[in-house]
Write a protein that holds these residues in place. Structure first.
Motif, short mmCIF file in Angstrom:
data_model
loop_
_atom_site.label_atom_id
_atom_site.label_comp_id
_atom_site.label_asym_id
_atom_site.label_seq_id
_atom_site.Cartn_x
_atom_site.Cartn_y
_atom_site.Cartn_z
N MET A 124 -12.56 -77.28 -12.42
CA MET A 124 -13.98 -77.01 -12.65
C MET A 124 -14.80 -78.29 -12.67
SD MET A 124 -14.71 -73.96 -15.35
CE MET A 124 -13.50 -74.39 -16.58
N VAL A 125 -14.27 -79.30 -13.31
CA VAL A 125 -14.99 -80.58 -13.36
C VAL A 125 -15.08 -81.19 -11.97
CG1 VAL A 125 -14.96 -82.93 -14.30
CG2 VAL A 125 -14.47 -80.98 -15.79
N HIS A 126 -13.98 -81.15 -11.24
CA HIS A 126 -13.95 -81.76 -9.91
C HIS A 126 -14.85 -81.03 -8.91
CE1 HIS A 126 -12.33 -84.08 -6.58
NE2 HIS A 126 -12.26 -82.94 -5.91
N PHE A 127 -14.77 -79.70 -8.88
CA PHE A 127 -15.49 -78.92 -7.88
C PHE A 127 -16.85 -78.41 -8.34
CE2 PHE A 127 -11.06 -78.48 -6.53
CZ PHE A 127 -11.17 -78.94 -5.22
N GLY A 128 -17.08 -78.40 -9.65
CA GLY A 128 -18.33 -77.88 -10.18
C GLY A 128 -19.21 -78.95 -10.78
N VAL A 129 -18.81 -79.47 -11.91
CA VAL A 129 -19.63 -80.45 -12.64
C VAL A 129 -19.84 -81.71 -11.81
CG1 VAL A 129 -19.84 -81.80 -14.75
CG2 VAL A 129 -18.80 -79.53 -14.84
N ARG A 130 -18.79 -82.21 -11.21
CA ARG A 130 -18.84 -83.44 -10.39
C ARG A 130 -19.68 -84.53 -11.06
NH1 ARG A 130 -19.93 -80.62 -4.62
NH2 ARG A 130 -20.88 -79.03 -5.90
N PRO A 131 -19.19 -85.04 -12.17
CA PRO A 131 -19.98 -85.95 -13.00
C PRO A 131 -20.36 -87.27 -12.35
CG PRO A 131 -17.72 -85.88 -13.75
CD PRO A 131 -17.85 -84.82 -12.72
N ASN A 132 -19.69 -87.67 -11.31
CA ASN A 132 -20.03 -88.94 -10.66
C ASN A 132 -20.83 -88.77 -9.37
OD1 ASN A 132 -18.83 -90.75 -12.59
ND2 ASN A 132 -16.88 -89.89 -11.94
N SER A 133 -21.30 -87.57 -9.13
CA SER A 133 -22.13 -87.29 -7.96
C SER A 133 -23.57 -87.11 -8.43
CB SER A 133 -21.64 -86.03 -7.24
OG SER A 133 -20.33 -86.21 -6.78
N THR A 134 -24.27 -88.21 -8.56
CA THR A 134 -25.61 -88.18 -9.15
C THR A 134 -26.67 -87.55 -8.26
OG1 THR A 134 -26.03 -90.42 -8.36
CG2 THR A 134 -25.16 -90.20 -10.59
N ASP A 135 -26.37 -87.37 -6.98
CA ASP A 135 -27.35 -86.83 -6.05
C ASP A 135 -27.34 -85.31 -5.96
OD1 ASP A 135 -24.80 -87.06 -4.95
OD2 ASP A 135 -25.56 -87.13 -2.90
N LEU A 136 -26.43 -84.64 -6.65
CA LEU A 136 -26.33 -83.19 -6.57
C LEU A 136 -27.33 -82.49 -7.48
CD1 LEU A 136 -22.47 -82.72 -6.66
CD2 LEU A 136 -23.97 -82.59 -4.67
N THR A 137 -27.82 -81.35 -7.02
CA THR A 137 -28.68 -80.53 -7.86
C THR A 137 -27.81 -79.65 -8.75
OG1 THR A 137 -28.77 -78.69 -6.31
CG2 THR A 137 -30.43 -80.45 -6.02
N LEU A 138 -28.42 -79.08 -9.75
CA LEU A 138 -27.71 -78.14 -10.61
C LEU A 138 -27.22 -76.95 -9.79
CD1 LEU A 138 -26.75 -77.29 -13.40
CD2 LEU A 138 -29.02 -76.30 -13.80
N ARG A 139 -28.02 -76.49 -8.87
CA ARG A 139 -27.64 -75.37 -8.01
C ARG A 139 -26.39 -75.70 -7.20
NH1 ARG A 139 -32.25 -72.64 -4.75
NH2 ARG A 139 -32.48 -71.67 -6.78
N TRP A 188 -22.84 -74.87 -15.70
CA TRP A 188 -24.26 -74.88 -16.08
C TRP A 188 -24.44 -75.49 -17.47
CZ3 TRP A 188 -26.69 -71.06 -19.51
CH2 TRP A 188 -28.06 -71.23 -19.60
N LEU A 189 -23.63 -75.05 -18.44
CA LEU A 189 -23.74 -75.57 -19.81
C LEU A 189 -23.31 -77.03 -19.89
CD1 LEU A 189 -22.43 -72.48 -21.82
CD2 LEU A 189 -24.79 -73.34 -21.71
N THR A 190 -22.22 -77.37 -19.22
CA THR A 190 -21.75 -78.76 -19.23
C THR A 190 -22.79 -79.69 -18.61
OG1 THR A 190 -19.45 -78.03 -19.13
CG2 THR A 190 -19.89 -80.32 -18.52
N ALA A 191 -23.33 -79.28 -17.47
CA ALA A 191 -24.34 -80.10 -16.79
C ALA A 191 -25.60 -80.23 -17.66
CB ALA A 191 -24.69 -79.50 -15.43
N GLY A 192 -25.95 -79.17 -18.36
CA GLY A 192 -27.11 -79.23 -19.25
C GLY A 192 -26.89 -80.21 -20.40
N ILE A 193 -25.72 -80.15 -20.98
CA ILE A 193 -25.40 -81.06 -22.09
C ILE A 193 -25.34 -82.50 -21.62
CG2 ILE A 193 -23.53 -81.71 -23.69
CD1 ILE A 193 -22.98 -78.62 -23.93
N LEU A 194 -24.81 -82.71 -20.42
CA LEU A 194 -24.63 -84.08 -19.89
C LEU A 194 -25.71 -84.46 -18.89
CD1 LEU A 194 -20.77 -83.97 -19.37
CD2 LEU A 194 -22.04 -84.86 -21.33
N ARG A 195 -26.86 -83.81 -18.95
CA ARG A 195 -27.93 -84.00 -17.96
C ARG A 195 -28.24 -85.47 -17.69
NH1 ARG A 195 -31.14 -80.73 -20.20
NH2 ARG A 195 -32.06 -82.20 -21.62
N ARG A 196 -28.44 -86.24 -18.69
CA ARG A 196 -28.78 -87.66 -18.49
C ARG A 196 -27.65 -88.43 -17.85
NH1 ARG A 196 -31.41 -87.54 -23.92
NH2 ARG A 196 -33.61 -87.23 -23.49
N ARG A 197 -26.45 -88.17 -18.31
CA ARG A 197 -25.28 -88.87 -17.76
C ARG A 197 -25.07 -88.52 -16.29
NH1 ARG A 197 -20.34 -91.13 -20.02
NH2 ARG A 197 -21.23 -90.79 -22.07
#
Length: 142
Positions: free
Chosen positions: A63-78, A127-136
């Motif tokens: 889920m983190v790799h294919f969904g959240v992708r925390p190191n891909s700063t150019d992705l939209t939430l969608r 969605w929830l993880t990205a919201g919590i980590l929005r700034r990061r």
């Protein structure tokens, strides 16, 4: 520890907590009653907790790799949620359709319910993880 690894591990920890809570509610409220009433004869008497923990460890990483992708700063939430929904759909479809294909009397209702749950759960967790980590998620690596 470098910034990218820290981002990924933070996203993993947040997603793991959210998924554990969400899936516990799902299992207790929907899956367990549905499974008991439709495929009760296939269920083990005791849960194999080692296998369950391994599933959660591996699945949250996906889920983190294919969904959240925390190191891909150019992705939209969608885009993040779409990746998560597809990951959940494909992984749960693998289990559910295999069950439908090879297990006697495996109900289509269970297969469809599980596939929909996989897509929905991954979408909600992302969605929830990205919201919590929005700034990061929006910050560039220094």
């Amino acid at each position: 520890m470098n910034h990218r690894v820290k981002n990924w591990l933070t996203a993993y920890a947040v997603a793991a907590v959210i998924f554990a809570v969400l899936d516990a509610v799902w299992i207790l409220g929907v899956a367990n009653p549905l499974y008991r009433s439709t495929i009760g004869g296939l269920l083990a008497e005791k849960t194999n907790f080692v296998a369950a923990v391994l599933f959660y460890v591996i699945f949250v990483a996906g889920m983190v790799h294919f969904g959240v992708r925390p190191n891909s700063t150019d992705l939209t939430l969608r885009q993040r949620i779409a990746g998560a929904a597809l990951f959940g759909f494909f992984t749960y479809a693998t289990w559910a359709l295999t069950g439908l294909a090879v297990l006697r009397d495996f109900p289509a209702l269970v297969a469809v319910t599980d596939i929909l749950w996989g897509a929905a759960a991954c979408s909600i967790v992302t969605w929830l993880t990205a919201g919590i980590l929005r700034r990061r998620l929006a910050s560039r690596v220094p």
